[in-house]
Design a protein around this motif. Structure first.
Motif, PDB file in Angstrom:
ATOM      1  N   UNK A 245       5.705  -5.830  20.561  1.00 11.25           N
ATOM      2  CA  UNK A 245       6.700  -5.684  19.487  1.00 11.25           C
ATOM      3  C   UNK A 245       7.639  -4.499  19.721  1.00 11.25           C
ATOM      4  N   UNK A 246       7.695  -3.983  20.930  1.00  8.92           N
ATOM      5  CA  UNK A 246       8.534  -2.813  21.224  1.00  8.92           C
ATOM      6  C   UNK A 246       9.994  -3.049  20.857  1.00  8.92           C
ATOM      7  N   UNK A 247      10.531  -4.179  21.265  1.00  6.75           N
ATOM      8  CA  UNK A 247      11.946  -4.463  21.009  1.00  6.75           C
ATOM      9  C   UNK A 247      12.227  -4.524  19.513  1.00  6.75           C
ATOM     10  N   UNK A 248      11.363  -5.177  18.755  1.00  2.30           N
ATOM     11  CA  UNK A 248      11.560  -5.317  17.309  1.00  2.30           C
ATOM     12  C   UNK A 248      11.411  -3.978  16.588  1.00  2.30           C
ATOM     13  N   UNK A 249      10.510  -3.124  17.074  1.00  2.00           N
ATOM     14  CA  UNK A 249      10.367  -1.796  16.477  1.00  2.00           C
ATOM     15  C   UNK A 249      11.604  -0.933  16.755  1.00  2.00           C
ATOM     16  N   UNK A 250      12.156  -1.088  17.954  1.00  2.00           N
ATOM     17  CA  UNK A 250      13.337  -0.304  18.316  1.00  2.00           C
ATOM     18  C   UNK A 250      14.579  -0.733  17.534  1.00  2.00           C
ATOM     19  N   UNK A 251      14.737  -2.063  17.335  1.00  2.00           N
ATOM     20  CA  UNK A 251      15.953  -2.517  16.639  1.00  2.00           C
ATOM     21  C   UNK A 251      15.787  -2.578  15.116  1.00  2.00           C
ATOM     22  N   UNK A 252      14.594  -2.228  14.634  1.00  2.00           N
ATOM     23  CA  UNK A 252      14.396  -2.131  13.199  1.00  2.00           C
ATOM     24  C   UNK A 252      14.064  -3.412  12.479  1.00  2.00           C
ATOM     25  N   UNK A 253      13.839  -4.508  13.194  1.00  2.00           N
ATOM     26  CA  UNK A 253      13.466  -5.755  12.522  1.00  2.00           C
ATOM     27  C   UNK A 253      11.978  -5.764  12.150  1.00  2.00           C
ATOM     28  N   UNK A 254      11.206  -4.853  12.741  1.00  2.00           N
ATOM     29  CA  UNK A 254       9.815  -4.638  12.355  1.00  2.00           C
ATOM     30  C   UNK A 254       9.587  -3.135  12.198  1.00  2.00           C
ATOM     31  N   UNK A 255       8.588  -2.778  11.395  1.00  2.00           N
ATOM     32  CA  UNK A 255       8.199  -1.377  11.280  1.00  2.00           C
ATOM     33  C   UNK A 255       6.686  -1.280  11.462  1.00  2.00           C
ATOM     34  N   UNK A 256       6.237  -0.122  11.948  1.00  2.00           N
ATOM     35  CA  UNK A 256       4.809   0.089  12.138  1.00  2.00           C
ATOM     36  C   UNK A 256       4.208   0.716  10.885  1.00  2.00           C
ATOM     37  N   UNK A 257       3.062   0.196  10.463  1.00  2.00           N
ATOM     38  CA  UNK A 257       2.354   0.721   9.308  1.00  2.00           C
ATOM     39  C   UNK A 257       1.239   1.658   9.770  1.00  2.00           C
TER      40      UNK A 257
END
Length: 293
Positions: A245-257
């Motif tokens: 999920x690196x790409x999604x975390x970087x572009x803000x479409x996912x966040x880490x809890x």
């Protein structure tokens, strides 16, 4: 003794049934049955017995398996004697989990195809515990998987890399549902997974149990990509290797809890049977793994 009979015996074990072996070998099922009957007559042992609707390998079959492996490996050694890497042939059977296959393995597969174009690659995406069992029974030449333990003395393992894990959610997820630190919670959020028996899913399940956190439900999907899209769409949360999920975390479409999990890492290893001859193709693939994973 016909070598093709020995090969058919191995393919049955690898595919799990006479029918699947026939499909793999492009034989009629009656041909597979005949070949095993002939092999049983020549060896004077029963190799398979019918239990319910399934044909199960007998103890005698397990006992002769190392000898059959040795014969087939010797034949492959002879066939490739004196050849350089560009000339070698044969099949290399590899098993790995979907996460590694989809997100880490492409450069390695490409390099292998360039350096050993004559070798047929057979790659399966499987659960790590299943891969471990495959290496024990000869169903795969190489297993690339997360360390799940329980290898015994018959499996050789080599550490490849360690990866952090991450609990991820859509940024729009409600604040209360984002809290996975507080104990004794009942949460309405859904957990999304593709394999309840994966090592990292078990780690997260154990954490929830220890913290007495109960989630609303489980959604099982067929692929990691489907999981990511579903989490982005705010259908639930997922616990995955962070590289997925690196790409999604970087572009803000996912966040880490945040969680209170003490060891949020998994180790990828390479495994193979200790009695297996390390073919040139196996040696090349293992080297590429160490250099590129």
């Amino acid at each position: 003794m016909e070598l093709k009979y020995l090969n058919t015996f191995k393919i049955i074990l690898e595919t799990g049934s006479f029918q699947k072996a026939a499909e793999y070998l492009n034989y009629a099922q009656s041909t597979v049955t005949f070949q095993i009957q002939q092999l049983e007559q020549e060896l004077s042992v029963k190799l398979f017995e019918k239990i319910g609707r399934k044909m199960i390998i007998t103890q005698a079959g397990k006992d002769v398996l190392p000898y059959i492996d040795a014969i087939l490996q010797s034949v492959q050694q002879l066939e490739n004697y004196g050849k350089d890497m560009q000339q070698i042939t044969g099949t290399l059977k590899i098993s790995m989990p979907e996460t590694l296959l989809t997100y880490r393995m492409q450069p390695i597969l490409r390099a292998f195809r360039q350096q050993a174009p004559g070798v047929k690659l057979s790659v399966q995406a499987l659960n790590c515990y299943t891969i471990r069992n495959q290496i024990v029974n000869g169903g795969a030449d190489i297993g690339i998987h997360y360390d799940v333990g329980g290898y015994g003395s018959t499996i050789m393992i080599e550490k490849l890399a360690t990866f952090p894990l991450a609990l991820v959610a859509c940024p729009a997820l409600g604040k209360q549902d984002c809290d996975f630190i507080k104990t004794k919670q009942r949460k309405s959020v859904c957990l999304i997974t593709n394999d309840r028996e994966s090592i990292f899913q078990k780690m997260f399940d154990n954490y929830l149990k220890e913290q007495d956190i109960v989630i609303d439900g489980i959604m099982e999907l067929g692929s990691i990509e489907a999981i990511k899209r579903s989490v982005v769409s705010n259908l639930g949360i997922a616990y995955l290797p962070q590289y997925v999920v690196e790409e999604e975390l970087e572009n803000g479409t996912l966040k880490e809890l945040k969680t209170g999990i003490s060891d949020k890492k998994i180790t990828a290893i390479c495994s193979y049977h200790k009695n297996k001859w390390i073919t040139p193709a196996m040696g090349l693939f293992i080297r590429l793994l160490k250099e590129n994973l």
